[in-house]
Design an enzyme around this catalytic site. Structure first.
Site, PDB file in Angstrom:
ATOM      1  N   HIS A 239       0.823  -1.221   0.000  1.00  0.00           N
ATOM      2  CA  HIS A 239       0.000   0.000   0.000  1.00  0.00           C
ATOM      3  C   HIS A 239       0.855   1.269   0.000  1.00  0.00           C
ATOM      4  O   HIS A 239       0.618   2.202  -0.768  1.00  0.00           O
ATOM      5  CB  HIS A 239      -0.907   0.015   1.234  1.00  0.00           C
ATOM      6  CG  HIS A 239      -1.805  -1.163   1.352  1.00  0.00           C
ATOM      7  ND1 HIS A 239      -2.841  -1.399   0.484  1.00  0.00           N
ATOM      8  CD2 HIS A 239      -1.820  -2.198   2.239  1.00  0.00           C
ATOM      9  CE1 HIS A 239      -3.466  -2.515   0.828  1.00  0.00           C
ATOM     10  NE2 HIS A 239      -2.867  -3.016   1.892  1.00  0.00           N
TER      11      HIS A 239
HETATM   12  C1  BDR Z   1      -2.232   0.893   5.531  1.00  0.00           C
HETATM   13  O1  BDR Z   1      -2.339   0.349   6.838  1.00  0.00           O
HETATM   14  C2  BDR Z   1      -1.088  -0.121   7.271  1.00  0.00           C
HETATM   15  O2  BDR Z   1      -1.223  -1.355   7.870  1.00  0.00           O
HETATM   16  C3  BDR Z   1      -0.173  -0.139   6.082  1.00  0.00           C
HETATM   17  O3  BDR Z   1       1.155   0.161   6.478  1.00  0.00           O
HETATM   18  C4  BDR Z   1      -0.752   0.915   5.180  1.00  0.00           C
HETATM   19  O4  BDR Z   1      -0.217   2.190   5.483  1.00  0.00           O
HETATM   20  C5  BDR Z   1      -3.101   0.073   4.600  1.00  0.00           C
HETATM   21  O5  BDR Z   1      -4.435   0.100   5.029  1.00  0.00           O
END
Ligand code: BDR
Ligand code: CA
Length: 311
Positions: A239
C-alpha cells in the site's frame, strides 16, 4: 532540483519498502522521517524508523521524529500482518539516540524552514499532521503537497467493512486533515489493493550484498506468509510504496477532484471516508482522489526504484 519530502510512517513492512525507495530516489530529498503510532506502538514505530535508516545507511541522513503515544489507546494495530515488532520479527538492533524531537516538532520546523516547498507523504494514521495543524493552523497552507495513503473510495475497508486502517486508527485527526486547507491527494485502499507483489518478484529484489537487499529480503517474506494466511493472497500488498509512486510517477494514476470527509462517530462506520457525489453536491471540493492505477506500471516502477536503491 530534488523535491523536499517528509515521510510520516508507522513501520510496518510496506512503510519500510517505501522508505527504502524514497531514500535512494534522486528526485527526492528526504529531509525527515517522522514516526507515528499505527501498525505498532509509538515507541516501536520510532525504533523501527531508526532501525530502517541504520540498516539502509543512506547517502544523506534524514532527521528522525519520535512518535508520541496517542491520548487514547488505539483500537487496533497490525502486528498480525507485519509481526510483533512490525518488521517481520527481525529484531534489528538500534543505536541509542538521545534528544529525538517529537514528530510534530520536526514536521513544523521543516515546513517553516521551506514554506510551500515541502511535500509530506503520510503513510500511517494522520495523528502527527493533525497535531501540527492544530498547533499552528497557518502551516496547513504552507505544506507544498500532502499525499495520503488511506481511506476507501469505492471498495470496502480492511479493518471494518467501512474503514481503512490508517483512517480508522485516528479518525478525528483524519477529519481535521481532510478539512484543512492543505493541497492534498488521497491514494485509497481500493487503488493500492490493485497492486499485488507476487512471490516471483521476490527474486528480483536487490541481492544480499546490498543494504537494501539485505533489509528487504529479511522483512518481506513475513509479509508474504501473513498475506497468504490472513487473506488467502498469493502475494503481498504494498500500500505505502504505491502511494509514494503516486508522487513519483503521477502518469500511472488518474485522479478526480472530490469533496471528502471522515466519519468520526458511526457505530459501524467509524473511520469511513465519505465523498459528496450527490447530483447537486453541497460540500466544497477539498481533495484529489486516485480513481485508477496502472498496476503493472507501478510494479515496474517499484522494482526499478529498488534496483536503483541497490546501486
Ligand atoms: C495501511 O495500513 C497499514 O497497515 C499499512 O502500512 C498501510 O499504510 C493500509 O491500510
Ligand atoms: Ca503504513
Amino acid at each position: 532540483m530534488a523535491r523536499k519530502v517528509i515521510l510520516d510512517v508507522d513501520p510496518g513492512i510496506d512503510d519500510a519498502v517505501a522508505v527504502a525507495l524514497a531514500l535512494f530516489d534522486p528526485r527526492l530529498e528526504v529531509v525527515a522521517i517522522t514516526a507515528v503510532a499505527g501498525n505498532v506502538s509509538a515507541e516501536q514505530a520510532t525504533r523501527n524508523v531508526q532501525a530502517i535508516v541504520e540498516q539502509i545507511d543512506p547517502p544523506r541522513l534524514p532527521r528522525i521524529g519520535a512518535a508520541v503515544r496517542p491520548e487514547r489507546d488505539p483500537l487496533v494495530d497490525a502486528r498480525h500482518v507485519y509481526g510483533a515488532d512490525g518488521l517481520g520479527n527481525s529484531d534489528f538492533p538500534v543505536a541509542e539516540l538521545h534528544h529525538l524531537h517529537p514528530s510534530d516538532k520536526v514536521i513544523t520546523d521543516e515546513i517553516r524552514q521551506a514554506p510551500d516547498s515541502v511535500t509530506i507523504v503520510a503513510l500511517g494514521p494522520l495523528t502527527n499532521i493533525a497535531t501540527v495543524f492544530r498547533r499552528d493552523p497557518s502551516l496547513a497552507e504552507q505544506v507544498g503537497q500532502l499525499v495520503i495513503m488511506g481511506g476507501t473510495y469505492r471498495g470496502p475497508g480492511n479493518i471494518t467493512p467501512a474503514a481503512e486502517f490508517n483512517i480508522y486508527c485516528d479518525p478525528v485527526a483524519a477529519r481535521e486533515v481532510f478539512r484543512s486547507k492543505t493541497t492534498k491527494t488521497l491514494i485509497p485502499l481500493d487503488i493500492t489493493s490493485q497492486v499485488v507483489m507476487t512471490f516471483d518478484l521476490l527474486d528480483q529484489l536487490p541481492d544480499e550484498s546490498t543494504s537494501v537487499g539485505r533489509l528487504l529480503r529479511r522483512i518481506l517474506p513475513y509479509s508474504f506468509r501473513a498475506h497468504r494466511q490472513l487473506f488467502g493472497l498469493e502475494g503481498a500488498y504494498l500500500h505505502d510504496p504505491v502511494a509514494l509512486m503516486a508522487l513519483l510517477e503521477p502518469a500511472l494514476f488518474e485522479t478526480e477532484r472530490m469533496a471528502g470527509d471522515v466519519e468520526v462517530q458511526g457505530e459501524i462506520t467509524l473511520g469511513a471516508t465519505v465523498f459528496d457525489h450527490r447530483p447537486a453536491p453541497q460540500w466544497r471540493p477539498n481533495i484529489d482522489v486516485a480513481t485508477s492505477v496502472d498496476s503493472a506500471g507501478v510494479i515496474a516502477a517499484i522494482l526499478r526504484g529498488l534496483k536503483q536503491a541497490a546501486q
